[in-house]
Design an enzyme around this catalytic site. Structure first.
Site, PDB file in Angstrom:
ATOM      1  CB  ALA A 199       2.703  -9.787   1.156  1.00  0.00           C
ATOM      2  CG  HIS A 216     -17.136  -6.958  -0.644  1.00  0.00           C
ATOM      3  ND1 HIS A 216     -18.142  -6.490  -1.458  1.00  0.00           N
ATOM      4  CD2 HIS A 216     -16.034  -6.246  -0.952  1.00  0.00           C
ATOM      5  CE1 HIS A 216     -17.647  -5.529  -2.229  1.00  0.00           C
ATOM      6  NE2 HIS A 216     -16.364  -5.356  -1.943  1.00  0.00           N
ATOM      7  NE  ARG A 235     -14.669  -3.403   0.562  1.00  0.00           N
ATOM      8  CZ  ARG A 235     -13.540  -3.831   0.033  1.00  0.00           C
ATOM      9  NH1 ARG A 235     -12.791  -4.680   0.700  1.00  0.00           N
ATOM     10  NH2 ARG A 235     -13.161  -3.418  -1.155  1.00  0.00           N
ATOM     11  CD  GLU A 265      -6.925 -11.825   3.448  1.00  0.00           C
ATOM     12  OE1 GLU A 265      -6.722 -11.799   2.224  1.00  0.00           O
ATOM     13  OE2 GLU A 265      -7.974 -12.245   3.959  1.00  0.00           O
TER      14      GLU A 265
END
Lengths: 200, 588, 252
Positions: free
Chosen positions: B13, B235, B284, B375
């Site tokens: 990013a 995860h 997930r 994030e």
């Protein structure tokens, strides 16, 4: 612009052409000694009959040799060897290339000084002058060491030349070239030592 | 007018923000905790999603959009997600032009594979190290602008705080060299934070050690709103290590990997049985809860532990090497078994934060002039992120943040160079004082052990299954840790290259964000996406179809809620045992 | 396993508070756990910075980040050889485990070194693809599986510095940029768009510290943790620069 790239490539090339070619020619003439004293002397005579001999020697042998030797010393200085922690085969050969470079330099310097410049060698007395020079066993041992170093340096340099100029690129090509160079080394060793023995 | 933009963070990013600005001729100062090439983006494995439809499956951006909103349990504001999904194919093409070594079809087009929560193959990938290849490509482009004199990089400099002017606008930052520990203030007209997630709060996770969330926490403590903090993705597959839980990519399942445990002496493919429509390709949160159920409730985990088999031993080894290179190597290196022959043993691990700094559709936080991308912000994933969407979100957010920051800067009446120097001196002095205070900490507590304690509590109580009483106790524990923090001993090391002092500073940020996560989870009495409370097992749209907004006030955290923009897709029940079409019909 | 009394792991760490100071070795003992890596051992020291003689030690400075061998940060000398501390398991090593900083880069503190020179080298050889811009230009070039597979190998370089560390021709006396940057030239040159700036990169490689300084020791390819075919890249670019050199000379 002439920079490091040019000099490095020239250094690599000079070891093969003309120095390597001359080395092969030298071994060929030496081997004439196997056919007797007069054959060898005739060979030397043939060489001495080359017109503009000194100029040819200077351009084809001495200048390339001096360049290869002194630029090579600079390259040896630039290296920081590390064969102890990294005992890979190629790393050892890389190291030995520098060790043999120094041995070869001393050997060739000594050899040229004694037999080319201070012995009064002529086509007529060539064989006996050489035989006389090789008379002492100590000299003989030094000559064997010198020759092996020279051949090792040349053949490993040949392998390196093929990589440096981008001729052998793939892993397999480089491996095959290594085998070929080992064979070249063996041929030179047999021929060289055999010729040496002819002077005893 | 003399304009300057600061980008903090050298991951996807941050680099994309930098490129967007430099491409428009704007000078950028780029700060990164580590050399950009070592940012956490390198850890992304499976791939990047875009409906490029190179397999003739009839995929479309609408399908991708719907999967993303549905997969996120309708918590994401829909307009920015829709814009991102529509940009995704163009992003892939751009990255392809930049030289990313994406896998190819036999004809030479972009190869795609499936990841969880999707019925289409829409994940473009470069082996199983896609994030690494993407960030390298962006890093190279930034290097090009660096060469052209438009970007000045400050690598191994850590962001400390924002410099806010008297109008409350963000006008620069204070930073610290991690070599000399010297502090500097840098002025700018806008600041983009692209500082990644806070996984280290959970002690061990799939995150890199730099992912402490400190920059976001620091901005939060200076007034930036933090949104949806309680949504932490676990995860389903990682391998345990004492230092880290190493991710085993979802692409392993995408390429045909099957999850099973022994039941009655025979392999039981529980995901395939419970979710016939999606099988091993459920999202997930669903897979992780199923594994939890199998291991904890049914006690069928391998060796009684929280572990299941992830099996690719039936796949063609050459295809494994071509498409899963990278992860298979990691497994071999750290576990010692060859996954081509022996089923892997994996277990769930904290992976990603859906929550982050609140931003508007222009990626600007509630602090004017402060933007956030990647994030560290909350915008694109709702309550659960689909595999392959993080990379596209990080890059897309950068593509928005860069130009929008420039637009903002151009609208400013005053340049940073018109501001009084005192503003920056003051900010710097404040941070110098904090640094001195940390050096003065010579108590008995070890900061790394405090961190471990925090991690253990968070992992135990604020991950897959959440209970209100335990969340309450966790918050009390965090406050206890905050008290014990005052008794930390940082040791006698000199400033040069000191790592304990910066870590101790980050620990305070982690403790603060840990409270945001825990209290957010405590308040949200429903189950949605990654947030699951057995006492409130259903999604409650009536009360909780809302974005959580946390604000920092003195020593307390204040919560408010704002409605979610659902202007494109009406919320419907989320289930993966049947095809999506069935869930749509049920609504009609 | 858990019933066994945990053994200890002995670590001998080369300490140096700053580049001007003299280095010394300090021993630490940490608890052993099955399958633990060197990073875990260092983390134990963070939590309990007491040396083997029971004295409190200044905490050891060392780099790490991803812990799964994709970021390159934790590269150091472990028992005298270059390795990543994350992927090196204690079980594979003889003890005491000797940890030292990389020797070819300038020291920061303890095990931390400054590897910025590697990024500068990437800049020297123009290791980027000159795209027109980030705006939408439609799909990128079609690339065969074969070309992609070769390029992918090269694109895994994490700039860890292992290849420079083991190269006898990279040292304080030489200006050699080392194998990593050279392989990146091959990567960029193999891309259809990147190939358009092929000559500029070759010229850069033919400059000071460039490809000609390689002495074919081939340690790089052995030491690379990502198995990047570095020597093949070097040989290919040897050929390309030979051709380029002749062109520079004859086409003028």
């Amino acid at each position: 612009m002439i920079g490091t790239f040019f000099w490095r490539r020239l250094h690599s090339l000079s070891g093969i052409i003309p120095i390597g070619v001359f080395l092969a020619e030298h071994m060929f003439i030496n081997s004439l000694a196997l056919k007797g004293k007069s054959s060898f002397n005739q060979g030397v005579a043939l060489l001495h009959s080359i017109p503009y001999l000194f100029a040819v020697e200077l351009v084809v042998i001495f200048l390339p040799l001096l360049f290869h030797a002194f630029y090579g010393l600079w390259l040896v200085y630039l290296t920081k060897n590390n064969v102890l922690p990294y005992t890979y085969f190629r790393n050892w050969l890389f190291y030995l290339q520098r060790v043999t470079a120094l041995i070869t330099l001393l050997f060739v310097g000594w050899h040229v000084w004694v037999l080319r410049f201070s012995s009064g060698l002529t086509a007529g007395n060539a064989f006996s002058v050489v035989a006389h020079a090789l008379h002492s066993p100590a000299v003989m041992v030094l000559y064997i060491i010198g020759l092996l170093a020279t051949f090792g340096h040349f053949t490993n340099g040949l392998w390196s030349f093929l990589v440096t100029w981008g001729i052998t690129v793939g892993e397999r090509a480089q491996r095959v070239a290594a085998y070929v160079c080992i064979v070249v080394f063996l041929v030179f060793t047999v021929v060289g030592l055999n010729a040496l023995g002819a002077f005893i | 007018m003399n304009r300057k933009v600061i980008v903090v963070g050298g991951g996807l990013a941050g680099l994309m923000s930098t490129i967007q600005l430099a491409e428009r001729g704007q000078k950028v100062d780029l700060f990164s905790l580590v050399p950009c090439k070592r940012s956490h983006s390198v850890c992304a494995q499976g791939g990047i999603n875009a409906a490029v439809n190179t397999k003739g499956e009839g995929d479309s951006t609408w399908e991708h959009f719907d999967d993303t909103i549905y997969g996120g349990d309708f918590l994401a504001n829909q307009p920015p997600v829709k814009a991102m999904i529509e940009a995704a194919p163009k992003i892939i093409y751009l990255m392809d032009r930049m030289g990313v070594t994406f896998n190819r079809t036999p004809e030479g087009f972009l190869d795609v594979r499936r990841l969880g929560g999707a019925k289409y193959s829409r994940t473009v990938f470069a082996g199983a190290t896609t994030g690494q290849q993407l960030i390298y490509a962006l890093d190279e482009q930034v290097r090009r602008y660096e060469d052209a004199g438009l970007v000045q990089r400050y690598e191994e400099w850590e962001f400390l705080s924002l410099v806010l002017d008297n109008e409350g606008r963000c006008r620069g930052i204070t930073v610290q060299s991690l070599t000399s520990l010297e502090i500097e203030a840098f002025a700018a007209d806008a600041v983009i934070l692209a500082t990644g997630g806070p996984g280290m709060i959970f002690g061990r996770s799939t995150n890199s050690t730099i992912n402490t969330g400190f920059a976001a926490a620091s901005a939060f403590m200076q007034g930036a709103t933090y949104a949806n903090g309680e949504f932490i993705q676990i995860h389903p597959s990682a391998i345990p290590g004492r230092d880290k839980l190493r991710l085993m990519s979802e692409s392993i399942r995408g390429e045909g990997g099957r999850v099973w445990v022994y039941k009655d002496g025979k392999p039981w493919y529980f995901l395939e049985e419970w979710y016939p429509a999606y099988g091993n390709m459920v999202p997930r949160d669903i897979a992780t809860r199923a594994i939890f159920k199998v291991c904890v409730d049914l006690k069928l985990g391998i060796g009684g532990e929280n572990k299941v088999y992830l099996d690719i031993s039936h796949l063609d080894p050459h295809e494994i090497d071509r498409k899963l290179a990278g992860v298979v190597d990691i497994y071999e290196k750290f576990v010692g078994d060859d996954p081509r022959k022996v089923p892997m043993q994996t277990f769930p691990a904290v992976h990603y934060s859906m929550g982050g700094l609140w931003v508007d559709y222009d990626q600007m936080t509630n602090i004017p002039g402060l933007f956030a991308a990647g994030e560290c912000e909350y915008q694109y994933h709702g309550a659960n992120r689909l595999g392959g969407n993080s990379l596209v979100a990080a890059i897309y957010a950068g593509m928005v943040a860069g130009p929008k920051a420039l637009e903002y800067v151009k609208g400013l009446a005053k340049s940073h160079s018109d501001l009084p120097v005192g503003l920056f001196d003051e900010a710097k002095a404040k941070e110098e004082a904090k640094k001195t205070a940390i050096f003065a900490l010579q108590g008995k507590e070890n900061p790394y052990r405090l961190h471990q304690e925090l991690g253990n509590w968070m992992l135990e109580n604020v991950t897959i299954v959440r209970y209100n009483d335990r969340l309450r106790k966790t918050d009390e524990k965090i406050q206890e840790l905050m008290e014990r923090y005052q008794n930390i001993g940082v040791g006698s090391g000199a400033a040069w290259g000191n790592q304990v002092v910066p870590f101790t500073r980050r620990l305070w940020g982690m403790l603060t964000l840990a409270r945001v996560i825990t209290l957010g989870a405590l308040r949200r009495d429903e189950s949605r996406g990654a947030h699951y409370k057995p006492d409130f097992p259903e999604r409650d749209d009536e009360n909780w179809l809302k974005t959580t907004k946390a604000e920092y006030s003195a020593n307390d955290i204040l919560f408010s809620y704002e409605p979610v923009d659902i202007s494109y897709i009406k919320p419907r029940k989320r289930r993966y045992d049947v095809a999506k079409e069935v869930t749509m019909q049920n609504e009609q | 396993m858990s019933n066994e009394t945990p053994k200890e792991v002995a670590l001998l760490i080369k300490r140096c508070p700053n580049p001007q100071a003299t280095a010394y070795w300090e021993e630490f003992k940490v608890p052993y756990y099955p399958k633990m890596n060197v990073v875990s051992a260092l983390m134990e020291i963070q939590k309990n910075p007491i040396n083997a003689r029971g004295e409190s030690a200044t905490p050891v400075a060392w780099d790490c980040n991803c812990l799964e061998e994709v970021c390159g940060a934790c590269t150091m000398l472990i028992n005298g050889r270059v390795r990543q501390a994350c992927s090196t398991l204690v079980d594979m090593l003889s003890q005491p485990i000797r940890l030292a900083p990389l020797s070819k880069f300038s020291l920061v503190r303890d095990l931390v070194v400054d590897r910025q020179v590697m990024f500068t080298n990437l800049r020297k050889v123009k290791a980027w693809i000159e795209i027109d811009g980030t705006y939408d230009m439609g799909p990128g070039p079609n690339i065969s599986q074969k070309v992609q597979e070769q390029a992918y190998e090269l694109s895994k370089c994490m700039t860890c510095g292992s290849c420079l560390e083991v190269c006898p021709n990279v040292n304080s006396k030489s200006k050699f940029i080392g194998p990593a940057a050279i392989a990146q030239v091959e990567l960029m040159n193999s891309h259809p768009i990147g190939a358009q700036q092929k000559e500029a990169r070759l010229q850069a490689l033919m400059g000071e510290g460039g490809i000609a300084e390689c002495g074919n020791a081939q340690n790089c390819v052995k030491a690379c943790p990502k198995n990047i075919p570095l020597t093949r890249s070097i040989a290919r670019l040897n050929r390309a620069t030979t051709v380029q050199g002749l062109k520079n000379w004859l086409n003028r």
